[in-house]
Design a protein around this motif. Structure first.
Motif, short mmCIF file in Angstrom:
data_model
loop_
_atom_site.label_atom_id
_atom_site.label_comp_id
_atom_site.label_asym_id
_atom_site.label_seq_id
_atom_site.Cartn_x
_atom_site.Cartn_y
_atom_site.Cartn_z
N UNK A 110 0.82 -1.20 0.00
CA UNK A 110 0.00 0.00 0.00
C UNK A 110 0.85 1.25 0.00
N UNK A 111 1.89 1.27 0.83
CA UNK A 111 2.78 2.43 0.89
C UNK A 111 3.54 2.61 -0.42
N UNK A 112 3.93 1.51 -1.03
CA UNK A 112 4.67 1.59 -2.30
C UNK A 112 3.79 2.10 -3.44
N UNK A 113 2.54 1.60 -3.51
CA UNK A 113 1.68 2.06 -4.60
C UNK A 113 1.24 3.50 -4.34
N UNK A 114 1.08 3.89 -3.07
CA UNK A 114 0.73 5.27 -2.76
C UNK A 114 1.86 6.21 -3.19
N UNK A 115 3.09 5.84 -2.91
CA UNK A 115 4.24 6.65 -3.34
C UNK A 115 4.26 6.78 -4.86
N UNK A 116 3.95 5.70 -5.57
CA UNK A 116 3.90 5.74 -7.04
C UNK A 116 2.76 6.64 -7.51
N UNK A 117 1.64 6.63 -6.81
CA UNK A 117 0.51 7.50 -7.15
C UNK A 117 0.83 8.97 -6.94
N UNK A 118 1.49 9.28 -5.84
CA UNK A 118 1.90 10.66 -5.56
C UNK A 118 2.89 11.14 -6.64
N UNK A 119 3.82 10.27 -6.99
CA UNK A 119 4.80 10.59 -8.03
C UNK A 119 4.08 10.83 -9.37
N UNK A 120 3.06 10.04 -9.66
CA UNK A 120 2.29 10.20 -10.89
C UNK A 120 1.58 11.55 -10.89
N UNK A 157 1.41 17.43 -12.96
CA UNK A 157 2.04 18.65 -12.46
C UNK A 157 1.26 19.23 -11.27
N UNK A 158 0.76 18.33 -10.44
CA UNK A 158 -0.07 18.72 -9.30
C UNK A 158 0.77 19.37 -8.21
N UNK A 159 0.21 20.38 -7.58
CA UNK A 159 0.85 21.01 -6.43
C UNK A 159 0.26 20.49 -5.12
N UNK A 160 -0.86 19.74 -5.23
CA UNK A 160 -1.49 19.15 -4.06
C UNK A 160 -2.33 17.96 -4.51
#
Length: 150
Positions: free
Chosen positions: A87-97, A103-106
């Motif tokens: 879950x933490x790994x896919x969340x990090x990948x989602x945030x990176x995406x 180009x999200x700021x939030x």
């Protein structure tokens, strides 16, 4: 484990089937929550998942700004096997995406209250009081993204 990131139109029919099956198995069947899983928002999302030889092990979608909130939105976060940091790994990948492709700021999410601590570890902060969504307590959370220095 490979990270896959695809827009809806890039998904194969097998990938789409596997994603929807995993989401329904957990969110509808396991959590006993009848709701509109196929909600039309997948069409405006980046689909992000971790895959190994056994198939999809963790998944989420990153919705374009304006689809749900003014900010990019992450949702449908799921790991097939718990306790393996998937879950933490896919969340990090989602945030990176969200940062790199939108180009999200939030990023704003609606988290199930029981998972609030999980999202806090990734930097999200609660920005609402708890509320019921499909009979399950949720809270809105926001992650402000800084400029990447990679």
């Amino acid at each position: 484990m490979d990270v896959q990131v695809k827009r809806f139109e890039q998904l194969s029919t097998k990938e789409l089937y596997d994603i929807l099956k995993l989401r329904v198995d957990v969110f509808v069947v396991e959590q006993k929550c009848p709701y509109e899983e196929v909600d039309g928002k997948d069409l405006q999302a980046w689909h992000v998942w971790l895959q190994d030889e056994d198939g999809i092990e963790a998944y989420l979608r990153v919705l374009d700004p304006g689809v749900v909130f003014p900010e990019a939105t992450i949702g449908r976060v799921i790991a097939r096997k718990r306790g393996r940091q998937l879950g933490a790994r896919v969340l990090a990948a989602g945030i990176r995406t969200a940062r790199e492709r939108l180009h999200a700021s939030a990023v704003r999410i609606e988290a199930q209250v029981y998972a609030e601590g999980f999202y806090e570890k990734a930097g999200f902060q609660a920005v609402s009081e708890p509320f019921l969504e499909d009979g399950i307590p949720h809270v809105q959370m926001l992650l402000k993204l800084e400029e990447s220095h990679e």
